[in-house]
Design a protein around this motif. Structure first.
Motif, PDB file in Angstrom:
ATOM      1  N   VAL A 150       0.838  -1.212   0.000  1.00 50.07           N
ATOM      2  CA  VAL A 150       0.000   0.000   0.000  1.00 50.07           C
ATOM      3  C   VAL A 150       0.865   1.252   0.000  1.00 50.07           C
ATOM      4  CG1 VAL A 150      -1.637   1.359   1.367  1.00 50.07           C
ATOM      5  CG2 VAL A 150      -1.985  -1.107   1.095  1.00 50.07           C
ATOM      6  N   THR A 151       1.965   1.207   0.759  1.00 51.47           N
ATOM      7  CA  THR A 151       2.855   2.367   0.867  1.00 51.47           C
ATOM      8  C   THR A 151       3.499   2.706  -0.476  1.00 51.47           C
ATOM      9  OG1 THR A 151       3.358   1.774   3.162  1.00 51.47           O
ATOM     10  CG2 THR A 151       4.877   3.275   2.069  1.00 51.47           C
ATOM     11  N   ARG A 152       3.940   1.679  -1.204  1.00 44.90           N
ATOM     12  CA  ARG A 152       4.738   1.933  -2.414  1.00 44.90           C
ATOM     13  C   ARG A 152       4.003   1.678  -3.729  1.00 44.90           C
ATOM     14  NH1 ARG A 152       9.100  -0.722  -3.454  1.00 44.90           N
ATOM     15  NH2 ARG A 152       8.411  -2.610  -2.403  1.00 44.90           N
ATOM     16  N   HIS A 153       2.896   0.925  -3.664  1.00 46.67           N
ATOM     17  CA  HIS A 153       2.128   0.627  -4.887  1.00 46.67           C
ATOM     18  C   HIS A 153       0.629   0.833  -4.639  1.00 46.67           C
ATOM     19  CE1 HIS A 153       5.756  -1.318  -6.577  1.00 46.67           C
ATOM     20  NE2 HIS A 153       5.884  -1.932  -5.418  1.00 46.67           N
ATOM     21  N   PRO A 154       0.226   2.012  -4.147  1.00 52.75           N
ATOM     22  CA  PRO A 154      -1.167   2.202  -3.714  1.00 52.75           C
ATOM     23  C   PRO A 154      -2.198   2.024  -4.829  1.00 52.75           C
ATOM     24  CG  PRO A 154      -0.009   4.308  -3.787  1.00 52.75           C
ATOM     25  CD  PRO A 154       1.030   3.247  -3.964  1.00 52.75           C
ATOM     26  N   THR A 155      -1.833   2.302  -6.077  1.00 51.92           N
ATOM     27  CA  THR A 155      -2.824   2.193  -7.156  1.00 51.92           C
ATOM     28  C   THR A 155      -3.207   0.750  -7.448  1.00 51.92           C
ATOM     29  OG1 THR A 155      -1.071   2.172  -8.823  1.00 51.92           O
ATOM     30  CG2 THR A 155      -2.029   4.316  -8.275  1.00 51.92           C
ATOM     31  N   LEU A 156      -2.430  -0.208  -6.930  1.00 53.44           N
ATOM     32  CA  LEU A 156      -2.721  -1.623  -7.183  1.00 53.44           C
ATOM     33  C   LEU A 156      -3.700  -2.200  -6.164  1.00 53.44           C
ATOM     34  CD1 LEU A 156       0.865  -3.019  -7.962  1.00 53.44           C
ATOM     35  CD2 LEU A 156      -0.821  -2.058  -9.548  1.00 53.44           C
ATOM     36  N   VAL A 157      -3.925  -1.466  -5.062  1.00 52.71           N
ATOM     37  CA  VAL A 157      -4.673  -2.031  -3.930  1.00 52.71           C
ATOM     38  C   VAL A 157      -6.004  -1.314  -3.750  1.00 52.71           C
ATOM     39  CG1 VAL A 157      -4.602  -2.637  -1.485  1.00 52.71           C
ATOM     40  CG2 VAL A 157      -2.478  -2.594  -2.814  1.00 52.71           C
ATOM     41  N   ARG A 158      -7.063  -2.095  -3.708  1.00 51.70           N
ATOM     42  CA  ARG A 158      -8.409  -1.563  -3.485  1.00 51.70           C
ATOM     43  C   ARG A 158      -8.650  -1.348  -1.991  1.00 51.70           C
ATOM     44  NH1 ARG A 158     -13.584  -3.327  -6.731  1.00 51.70           N
ATOM     45  NH2 ARG A 158     -12.044  -4.247  -8.116  1.00 51.70           N
ATOM     46  N   GLU A 159      -8.176  -2.312  -1.205  1.00 47.18           N
ATOM     47  CA  GLU A 159      -8.352  -2.256   0.255  1.00 47.18           C
ATOM     48  C   GLU A 159      -7.435  -3.299   0.864  1.00 47.18           C
ATOM     49  OE1 GLU A 159     -12.002  -2.636   3.532  1.00 47.18           O
ATOM     50  OE2 GLU A 159     -12.455  -2.444   1.400  1.00 47.18           O
ATOM     51  N   LEU A 160      -6.893  -3.018   2.053  1.00 48.10           N
ATOM     52  CA  LEU A 160      -6.006  -3.958   2.741  1.00 48.10           C
ATOM     53  C   LEU A 160      -6.573  -4.323   4.107  1.00 48.10           C
ATOM     54  CD1 LEU A 160      -3.235  -5.446   3.265  1.00 48.10           C
ATOM     55  CD2 LEU A 160      -2.431  -3.265   4.222  1.00 48.10           C
TER      56      LEU A 160
END
Length: 282
Positions: free
Chosen positions: A111-121
């Motif tokens: 999430v910190t370095r690739h936020p556009t890849l993650v919908r929710e963690l």
């Protein structure tokens, strides 16, 4: 619940080849294992969640069926995070992400370095010992586990590791018992594979993975919802306090999950239901 036979795949990444399993249909849900674990520990919840998601579970580099190209090196959370990013890019962007233990650290890095890849963690019991008011006792405990490994091997170290993380008591699984020496409540085949990763975990993973410090400011400004999951059976234990400390820094409410640090093993149905409720906005 319908039965979903997993499709098995491999993905070449820099320095390794990742083994992963895909079930079901719907939005992608990446399941990141912690420490010595592999895709098999998530069979129970991956099967149950496949009615709602395309579940993707995998063996992290160096574990089980994901061989390294070269000799083992100190494990790095950011390298595991890059692997997760490449896997999401392969199977479908953006993805819901669930990580347990050190796998939760990998999710936080993602999430910190690739936020556009993650919908929710959903970060389940991240071992953020650096966030404790006084981390010295847990740091000393971790070093004791490592020293025990150097002196007495993986079996002796695992006993200390389980005790340190409050897992030596175990919790009864849904619908039957599991041998006491199998805290993951895995089927024997999975346990044999995972136990084959203990040497790599203790020699190259334990200390660097546990000393990872999440970038709270980057997480808060990422635009990605981050939920900390805490095992109901772990209240009062250090592993619970670590996750709680992160939730407080993020100014979010933690969510109670069934069982202990590895509750997805003995309680797959209730655990999957809780995870789906969180991701579904409940």
């Amino acid at each position: 619940m319908s039965h979903h036979e997993p499709e098995t795949h491999t993905l070449k990444v820099p320095g390794a080849k990742l083994y992963y399993e895909v079930r079901g249909s719907g939005p992608v849900l990446l399941l990141i294992p912690g420490g010595p674990q592999d895709a098999g520990v998530y069979d129970g919840i991956a099967e149950r969640l496949a009615d709602h998601y395309t579940t993707v579970s995998y063996d992290p580099r160096g574990n089980s069926r994901s061989p390294l190209d070269g000799e083992p090196e100190e494990q790095r959370v950011d390298l595991h995070g890059d692997d997760a990013a490449l896997l999401i890019s392969e199977v479908g962007i953006p993805a819901y992400v669930f990580g347990n233990s050190a796998g939760a650290h990998v999710g936080l890095d993602l999430v910190t370095r690739h936020p556009t890849l993650v919908r929710e963690l959903v970060a389940h019991e991240p071992p953020c010992l650096t966030m404790l008011d006084d981390p010295s006792e847990m740091m000393a405990g971790g070093k004791d586990v490592y020293d025990t490994y150097l002196r007495g091997g993986a079996g002796a170290a695992m006993g200390k590791f389980l005790e340190l993380n409050g897992l030596d008591g175990g919790s009864e699984p849904e619908g039957g018992s599991t041998p006491a020496d199998n805290p993951w409540h895995e089927d024997p085949e999975t346990y044999e594979r995972v136990s084959g990763n203990f040497d790599y975990f203790f020699s190259h993973g334990l200390m660097p993975l546990s000393l990872y410090e999440p970038d709270v400011e980057a997480l808060r400004t990422s635009g990605v919802p981050v939920t900390v999951g805490l095992g109901e059976a772990d209240a009062g234990k250090a592993i619970y306090d670590m996750g709680l400390a992160l939730a407080l820094r993020l100014d979010t409410d933690p969510v109670a999950f069934p069982g202990d640090h590895l509750g997805f093993g003995p309680h797959p149905e209730a655990f999957a239901d809780t995870l789906h409720r969180v991701l579904d906005g409940g």
